[in-house]
Design an enzyme around this catalytic site. Sequence first.
Site, short mmCIF file in Angstrom:
data_model
loop_
_atom_site.label_atom_id
_atom_site.label_comp_id
_atom_site.label_asym_id
_atom_site.label_seq_id
_atom_site.Cartn_x
_atom_site.Cartn_y
_atom_site.Cartn_z
CE1 TYR A 1 -3.03 -3.03 0.39
CE2 TYR A 1 -3.38 -2.47 2.69
CZ TYR A 1 -3.63 -3.28 1.61
OH TYR A 1 -4.49 -4.33 1.73
CG HIS B 1 -1.11 -8.57 2.21
ND1 HIS B 1 -0.81 -7.32 1.73
CD2 HIS B 1 -2.45 -8.60 2.34
CE1 HIS B 1 -1.93 -6.63 1.56
NE2 HIS B 1 -2.94 -7.39 1.92
#
Length: 265
Positions: A30, A86
């Site tokens: 991100y 993740h």
Amino acid sequence: MASKIHPTTKLASGFEIPNLGFGIDSAAKYYNEAGCGNAIRSSGIPRDQIFFTSKVGDISYDQAKAQVDKTLSESKLEYIDLMLLHNPFGGSENRKGGWRALVEAAEAGKVRSIGVSNYGVHHLDELEQHIRELETERGGKGRGGVVSVNQIELHPWLAHNDIANWCNKRGIVVEAFCPIVRGTRFEEPVVKKLAEKYSKTPAQVLIRWSIDKGHIPLVKSVTSSRIAANAEVFDFSLTPEEVQELETNEYSPVSWNPTRSRLED
């Protein structure tokens, strides 16, 4: 990242996590870890009252090891409260290596708690096996690491009861992302009915559903008033019947959901 909202839950690692997460969802992919760290340092809030989470995107031993150090460098924080793998991609060897890197980071004090994200039951079964292998390889019980969290998309239209039950039996906290389904279900009759009954917003009803199921919802908003409202969910509870009434048998993800990906992926 989540401000420390009372009450909290004790993780398998022994550290506390807020029962509601809000703010910025941080991860390597991100590109927002520096911004999160700056926000934490400039907030004036003591560091131990802010719970900072990030995630390793590219799963392997070397990538995970490097990412922990990069996250600390980017955020300029002394430690990471929770670091997750993740996704379950990369194959068995890389998943084991990525997990080992997180275990080592926790042992070094760089990370307080470790876990995974988007892991289905078959990925979790494999992780248990990897932990047993690492205990043998690294010198005994506990040296394979402790899974504190599995973060998955979860709401009444994607209840993931198989995953949640697996985690609950092992004392692993389930974090629910997209708990308000990105606002796409606010007009559902049962949601509207419960919002009216409790004088709450549809979002608050759905957040409360996650809490009453025993999950930790992670809510996103860029609107200050909504962020504040989303935290006002500890003054009411849904009945067990209402929790069940809200829940459906649908499998309707609104986000990236690789929990059913193959072990070979």
